[in-house]
Design a protein around this motif. Structure first.
Motif, short mmCIF file in Angstrom:
data_model
loop_
_atom_site.label_atom_id
_atom_site.label_comp_id
_atom_site.label_asym_id
_atom_site.label_seq_id
_atom_site.Cartn_x
_atom_site.Cartn_y
_atom_site.Cartn_z
N THR A 1 0.61 -1.38 0.40
CA THR A 1 0.03 -0.31 -0.29
C THR A 1 0.89 1.19 -0.16
O THR A 1 2.30 1.24 0.34
CB THR A 1 -0.59 0.04 1.30
OG1 THR A 1 0.20 0.22 2.57
CG2 THR A 1 -1.69 -1.25 1.84
N LEU A 2 0.65 2.40 -0.51
CA LEU A 2 1.89 3.38 -0.17
C LEU A 2 1.66 3.72 1.10
O LEU A 2 2.70 3.99 1.17
CB LEU A 2 0.41 4.44 -0.30
CG LEU A 2 0.96 6.04 -1.03
CD1 LEU A 2 2.49 6.23 -1.68
CD2 LEU A 2 0.08 7.34 -0.85
N ALA A 3 0.97 3.41 1.74
CA ALA A 3 1.20 3.71 3.83
C ALA A 3 2.42 2.89 3.55
O ALA A 3 3.96 2.69 4.68
CB ALA A 3 0.60 3.20 5.00
N GLU A 4 1.62 1.55 3.71
CA GLU A 4 3.45 0.27 3.85
C GLU A 4 4.90 1.38 2.71
O GLU A 4 5.47 0.83 3.45
CB GLU A 4 3.27 -1.19 3.44
CG GLU A 4 2.39 -2.06 4.07
CD GLU A 4 1.19 -2.42 3.57
OE1 GLU A 4 1.12 -3.31 3.99
OE2 GLU A 4 1.36 -2.89 2.18
N ALA A 5 5.03 1.76 1.68
CA ALA A 5 5.75 1.73 0.45
C ALA A 5 6.38 3.26 1.76
O ALA A 5 7.89 3.06 1.59
CB ALA A 5 5.63 2.45 -0.29
N GLU A 6 5.57 3.69 1.78
CA GLU A 6 5.85 5.38 2.99
C GLU A 6 6.59 4.42 3.66
O GLU A 6 7.91 5.32 4.38
CB GLU A 6 5.11 6.05 2.89
CG GLU A 6 4.61 7.26 1.78
CD GLU A 6 3.84 7.91 1.81
OE1 GLU A 6 3.03 7.86 2.61
OE2 GLU A 6 3.69 8.46 1.22
N GLY A 7 6.69 3.63 5.12
CA GLY A 7 6.54 3.23 5.72
C GLY A 7 8.21 2.82 5.79
O GLY A 7 9.22 2.43 6.73
N LEU A 8 8.26 1.91 4.49
CA LEU A 8 9.31 1.07 4.14
C LEU A 8 10.87 2.31 3.70
O LEU A 8 12.04 1.99 3.83
CB LEU A 8 8.88 0.10 3.45
CG LEU A 8 10.29 -1.22 3.28
CD1 LEU A 8 11.38 -1.48 4.12
CD2 LEU A 8 9.90 -1.92 2.07
N PHE A 9 10.19 3.42 3.10
CA PHE A 9 11.21 4.08 2.43
C PHE A 9 13.01 4.75 2.78
O PHE A 9 13.38 4.71 2.35
CB PHE A 9 10.40 5.37 1.54
CG PHE A 9 11.56 6.21 1.06
CD1 PHE A 9 12.23 5.75 -0.12
CD2 PHE A 9 11.13 7.39 1.75
CE1 PHE A 9 11.99 7.33 -0.96
CE2 PHE A 9 12.15 8.41 0.92
CZ PHE A 9 12.64 8.05 -0.34
N PRO A 10 12.36 5.24 4.25
CA PRO A 10 13.48 5.51 5.13
C PRO A 10 14.42 4.40 4.78
O PRO A 10 15.92 5.12 4.87
CB PRO A 10 12.63 5.96 6.59
CG PRO A 10 11.15 6.17 6.30
CD PRO A 10 11.26 5.67 5.39
N LEU A 11 14.04 3.58 5.24
CA LEU A 11 14.91 2.14 5.21
C LEU A 11 16.19 2.47 3.81
O LEU A 11 17.54 1.90 3.16
CB LEU A 11 14.51 0.87 5.63
CG LEU A 11 15.29 -0.42 5.51
CD1 LEU A 11 16.72 -0.02 6.46
CD2 LEU A 11 14.65 -1.76 5.74
N ARG B 1 11.06 11.30 -2.32
CA ARG B 1 10.49 10.68 -0.96
C ARG B 1 9.64 10.56 -2.48
O ARG B 1 9.92 10.03 -3.83
CB ARG B 1 10.27 11.74 -0.78
CG ARG B 1 8.59 12.49 -1.95
CD ARG B 1 7.83 13.70 -1.41
NE ARG B 1 7.36 14.72 -2.41
CZ ARG B 1 6.81 14.77 -3.29
NH1 ARG B 1 6.03 13.50 -3.61
NH2 ARG B 1 6.14 15.40 -4.29
N ILE B 2 9.30 9.11 -2.57
CA ILE B 2 7.75 8.55 -3.16
C ILE B 2 7.55 9.43 -4.06
O ILE B 2 6.09 9.88 -3.70
CB ILE B 2 7.52 6.89 -3.21
CG1 ILE B 2 8.49 6.19 -2.11
CG2 ILE B 2 6.93 6.41 -3.87
CD1 ILE B 2 7.46 5.14 -1.27
N GLY B 3 7.52 9.56 -5.37
CA GLY B 3 6.66 11.04 -6.19
C GLY B 3 6.07 10.47 -7.08
O GLY B 3 5.21 11.19 -7.82
N TYR B 4 6.39 9.55 -7.45
CA TYR B 4 5.79 8.96 -9.08
C TYR B 4 5.15 7.52 -9.11
O TYR B 4 5.36 6.75 -7.71
CB TYR B 4 6.87 8.73 -9.82
CG TYR B 4 7.84 9.98 -10.19
CD1 TYR B 4 6.45 10.87 -11.34
CD2 TYR B 4 8.58 10.56 -9.50
CE1 TYR B 4 7.81 12.35 -10.74
CE2 TYR B 4 9.70 11.65 -9.32
CZ TYR B 4 8.67 12.95 -10.19
OH TYR B 4 8.97 13.81 -10.24
N TYR B 5 4.57 7.33 -10.07
CA TYR B 5 3.46 5.86 -10.33
C TYR B 5 4.08 5.55 -11.51
O TYR B 5 3.88 6.32 -12.55
CB TYR B 5 2.38 6.27 -10.01
CG TYR B 5 1.59 4.87 -9.90
CD1 TYR B 5 1.28 3.52 -9.44
CD2 TYR B 5 0.57 4.93 -11.53
CE1 TYR B 5 0.33 2.41 -9.48
CE2 TYR B 5 -0.26 4.01 -12.08
CZ TYR B 5 -0.30 2.70 -10.59
OH TYR B 5 -1.21 1.92 -11.29
#
Length: 137
Positions: A19-29, A106-110
């Motif tokens: 999900t977007l929230a999961e991806a954003e949660g993992l993104f810092p790592l 950040r994750i800014g594209y799809y």
């Protein structure tokens, strides 16, 4: 009490659906690992770039470069990401990819499954216009 976030580790051939929230949660790592590897690879890349092809140590430097890149790819794949190129990873959403390339902040594209990096659309536009399920879960 201190809580640590534990990220799901998968096998290399098992991309995960985010999900977007999961991806954003993992993104810092993901960003931290990628940034660290980038800084590890840059001196090797500069040495390699400065070498003439006949240099007898070029094979060893190429092996170092390849080993660093392979370790990064393995780490990204174990986190469930799809590696599309050097410093370019996708988070599978089940209907396309959230796309990130270092050094973006950040994750800014799809993009869809059949589109690549050149077909990236700003994430905000996709969320506003298509309201996908993965943006709400």
């Amino acid at each position: 009490m201190i809580y640590a976030e534990i990220h799901q580790i998968t096998t290399c051939d098992d991309p995960r659906v985010f999900t977007l929230a999961e991806a954003e949660g993992l993104f810092p790592l993901v960003r931290k690992i990628t940034q660290g590897t980038y800084h590890q690879l840059e001196p090797v890349r500069r040495v390699l770039e400065a070498m003439v092809p006949t240099n007898p140590t070029i094979k060893e430097i190429e092996r170092q470069y390849e080993a660093i890149v392979k370790r990064w790819v393995g780490k990204m794949e174990r986190l469930g990401l799809v590696v599309k190129g050097l410093w370019l990873v996708d988070f599978d959403t089940g209907d396309g990819y959230l796309c990130w390339k270092f050094p973006e902040l950040r994750i800014g594209y799809y993009h869809g499954y059949h589109e690549g990096y050149s077909g990236r659309v700003p994430l905000q536009k996709v969320v506003e216009e298509l309201d996908p399920d993965w943006a709400h879960a």
